[in-house]
Design a protein around this motif. Structure first.
Motif, mmCIF file in Angstrom:
data_model
loop_
_atom_site.group_PDB
_atom_site.id
_atom_site.type_symbol
_atom_site.label_atom_id
_atom_site.label_comp_id
_atom_site.label_asym_id
_atom_site.label_seq_id
_atom_site.Cartn_x
_atom_site.Cartn_y
_atom_site.Cartn_z
ATOM 1 N N ALA A 1 28.489 54.550 14.125
ATOM 2 C CA ALA A 1 27.594 54.213 12.481
ATOM 3 C C ALA A 1 27.117 52.232 12.184
ATOM 4 O O ALA A 1 27.018 52.979 11.369
ATOM 5 N N GLU A 2 28.634 52.196 12.713
ATOM 6 C CA GLU A 2 28.482 50.620 12.542
ATOM 7 C C GLU A 2 27.157 49.989 13.567
ATOM 8 O O GLU A 2 26.063 48.999 13.413
ATOM 9 N N PHE B 1 32.929 48.221 30.318
ATOM 10 C CA PHE B 1 32.981 47.942 32.507
ATOM 11 C C PHE B 1 31.761 47.580 33.307
ATOM 12 O O PHE B 1 31.793 46.871 33.394
ATOM 13 N N ARG B 2 30.692 48.355 32.763
ATOM 14 C CA ARG B 2 29.243 47.594 33.246
ATOM 15 C C ARG B 2 28.897 47.315 32.564
ATOM 16 O O ARG B 2 27.313 46.292 32.923
ATOM 17 N N GLY B 3 29.462 46.535 31.168
ATOM 18 C CA GLY B 3 29.249 45.103 30.540
ATOM 19 C C GLY B 3 28.085 45.721 29.674
ATOM 20 O O GLY B 3 27.182 44.727 28.625
ATOM 21 N N SER B 4 28.400 47.034 28.598
ATOM 22 C CA SER B 4 27.548 47.562 27.643
ATOM 23 C C SER B 4 27.670 46.419 25.844
ATOM 24 O O SER B 4 28.521 46.267 25.722
ATOM 25 N N GLY B 5 26.727 46.529 25.010
ATOM 26 C CA GLY B 5 27.249 46.345 24.057
ATOM 27 C C GLY B 5 27.124 47.713 23.187
ATOM 28 O O GLY B 5 27.839 48.460 23.101
ATOM 29 N N LEU B 6 27.455 47.360 21.789
ATOM 30 C CA LEU B 6 27.499 48.578 20.982
ATOM 31 C C LEU B 6 26.934 50.050 21.227
ATOM 32 O O LEU B 6 27.566 51.052 20.908
ATOM 33 N N LYS B 7 25.656 50.102 21.361
ATOM 34 C CA LYS B 7 24.978 51.412 21.472
ATOM 35 C C LYS B 7 25.539 51.194 23.107
ATOM 36 O O LYS B 7 25.918 52.880 22.336
ATOM 37 N N GLY B 8 25.893 51.053 24.077
ATOM 38 C CA GLY B 8 27.168 51.415 24.387
ATOM 39 C C GLY B 8 28.069 52.380 24.764
ATOM 40 O O GLY B 8 28.512 52.898 25.170
ATOM 41 N N LEU B 9 28.943 51.604 23.341
ATOM 42 C CA LEU B 9 30.099 51.666 23.347
ATOM 43 C C LEU B 9 30.534 52.826 22.044
ATOM 44 O O LEU B 9 31.100 53.460 21.664
ATOM 45 N N SER B 10 29.290 53.314 21.554
ATOM 46 C CA SER B 10 28.923 54.408 20.627
ATOM 47 C C SER B 10 29.126 56.208 21.776
ATOM 48 O O SER B 10 28.863 56.732 21.292
#
Length: 464
Positions: free
Chosen positions: A230-231, A140-149
């Motif tokens: 992992a990705e 919701f804050r607009g994170s990239g993959l790092k945040g979605l990890s």
């Protein structure tokens, strides 16, 4: 529960090289369960454990909770650290959010203990449901993959090694364990208040999702975060390899990369490289947002040498011919705005990194050396005292071998000196402010050695 806890720690190597572990304990079910599990397994892990509790003084019952944790640990013979911090007052005086303030004082507290008593790692009790909440919050804050990890089993925060050994358990499993072993944890009433973003996700969004879409939503999101992690790690390794190939110079306050090679890299990896560089200079990724990335990309698209932008944490980025330079704005070296007088036959400090030494010799003792940091002048032509100063607008002189004056600015451009460095190039001037040396690039033709010269002044620019 104990077996799964041990397996998760061993599978993720969370206690590698760890002989002493500090455990953050709030008194709630998550941290109390974690402390109890470590207590029961401390002999298996061969580690010394201690507990730390910070009373934020947010709620009336917080002091009683601290007393409860202290009694729990003392009864088990576990070393205990306790501190009270008036967070409401801190938030009021510093004008920062409750979450940011709590995080800051909490980590300062843990860091002080770990540094003073040499604890190797810090254990936090985030669990699988926290993981799912974190992923949604970052989304919701607009994170990239790092945040979605989401939350990783092991991370480093400001040189603190932090482990999250409870990520394999749901909140429901933790509560059941507490009941099974009669832990009687305390419950934070603020967790029910929907004034914090995380609480809204926990108390409002997830119940709707689990009711109408997928009853296992938290487990599914937590599992997805592992796949994304992992990705993300795979892409990070690719970006690091690319970064090393384009790297020209790297130190604690400056990174220079090959601009032309960088522009041929895919945008996905370029954005990773920005983060890698920012982290190297700033020691963390705090305050770097996607808006900053877009600003950098606009700078790259404009492709004008000498152009630059300022981003977060006093970091500046400049294009300098075939280089892209990232640097802390406080690295400019000349400490004093005042002129520095050169004493003959002495070494004079310019700043922390550079000095200029002088020596007067007879012409018969002189020999030319191909070294731009060493320059020679006809002593009798000089008007003493000589001084070192910064450049001024309109500075010009006649460079050696030329007939007309040339601006200092144009010489520095010809020499391809990066714009951010031009202000710290030292100029040696005489008593009437005539430039005799733009160190280490050009000397003035007016003070060159000739057949009539009998005494020579040698100036050397030295770098640490």
């Amino acid at each position: 529960m104990k077996s799964r806890f041990k397996d998760f720690i061993e599978k993720n190597n969370l206690l590698n090289n760890c002989k002493s572990l500090l455990i953050a304990v709030s008194g709630g079910p998550d941290s109390l369960a974690m402390l109890n599990l470590f207590y029961e397994l401390s002999d298996d892990f061969e580690i010394k454990i201690a507990a730390a509790h910070l009373d934020h003084m947010f709620r009336e019952e917080s002091s009683a909770e601290a007393d409860f944790v202290e009694k729990f640990t003392r009864d088990k013979g576990i070393e205990f650290f306790r501190k009270s911090e008036n967070l409401p007052e801190l938030i009021k005086t510093k004008n920062i959010s409750a979450e940011a303030a709590a995080r800051k004082v909490r980590f300062n507290f843990f860091s002080e203990i770990m540094n003073k008593y040499n604890y190797d790692s810090l254990a936090l009790a985030h669990h699988r449901d926290d993981q799912a909440e974190t992923v949604l919050l970052n989304l919701f804050r607009g994170s990239g993959l790092k945040g979605l990890s989401g939350i990783q089993p092991e991370v480093k925060v400001d040189e603190l090694k932090i482990i999250h050994p409870m990520l394999c358990f749901s909140k429901e499993e933790i509560l059941a364990y507490c009941q099974e072993v009669n832990l009687k944890p305390r419950f934070d009433s603020s967790n029910e208040e929907n004034i914090y973003s995380r609480n809204v996700i926990r108390n409002k969004i997830f119940p709707i999702v689990e009711n109408r879409i997928n009853e296992n939503a938290r487990e599914v999101i937590a599992r997805s975060s592992n796949i994304i992690a992992a990705e993300d790690q795979f892409i990070e390794q690719l970006a690091l390899k690319k970064y090393k190939k384009i790297l020209i110079e790297e130190n604690s306050d400056k990174v220079i990369i090959d601009f032309n090679k960088f522009r041929n890299i895919d945008q996905v990896l370029q954005r990773r490289i920005y983060r890698i560089i920012y982290n190297k200079i700033n020691n963390n990724l705090d305050d770097l947002y996607f808006d900053h990335i877009l600003e950098i990309e606009k700078l790259i698209d404009d492709d004008q040498t000498g152009r630059g932008i300022d981003i977060a944490s006093e970091i500046r980025i400049e294009i300098s011919y075939s280089n892209l330079i990232f640097f802390k704005k406080d690295i400019l070296n000349i400490d004093s705005q005042e002129d520095i007088e050169i004493k003959l036959n002495q070494e004079i400090q310019i700043d922390k990194k550079r000095s200029i030494s002088s020596a007067v010799i007879a012409k018969k003792d002189f020999s030319f050396v191909d070294n731009s940091c060493r320059s020679a002048f006809d002593f009798n032509k000089l008007n003493f005292p000589l001084k070192i100063r910064r450049r001024k607008p309109g500075d010009k002189f006649i460079p050696l071998g030329m007939e007309g004056h040339k601006k200092v600015k144009d010489i520095l451009i010809d020499e391809k000196v990066p714009k951010y460095l031009r202000e710290e190039v030292p100029l040696v001037v005489d008593a009437e402010d005539n430039i005799i040396w733009l160190a280490p690039y050009r000397i003035s033709d007016d003070y060159k050695i000739t057949k009539e010269t009998d005494k020579i002044l040698i100036l050397r620019l030295k770098y640490k």
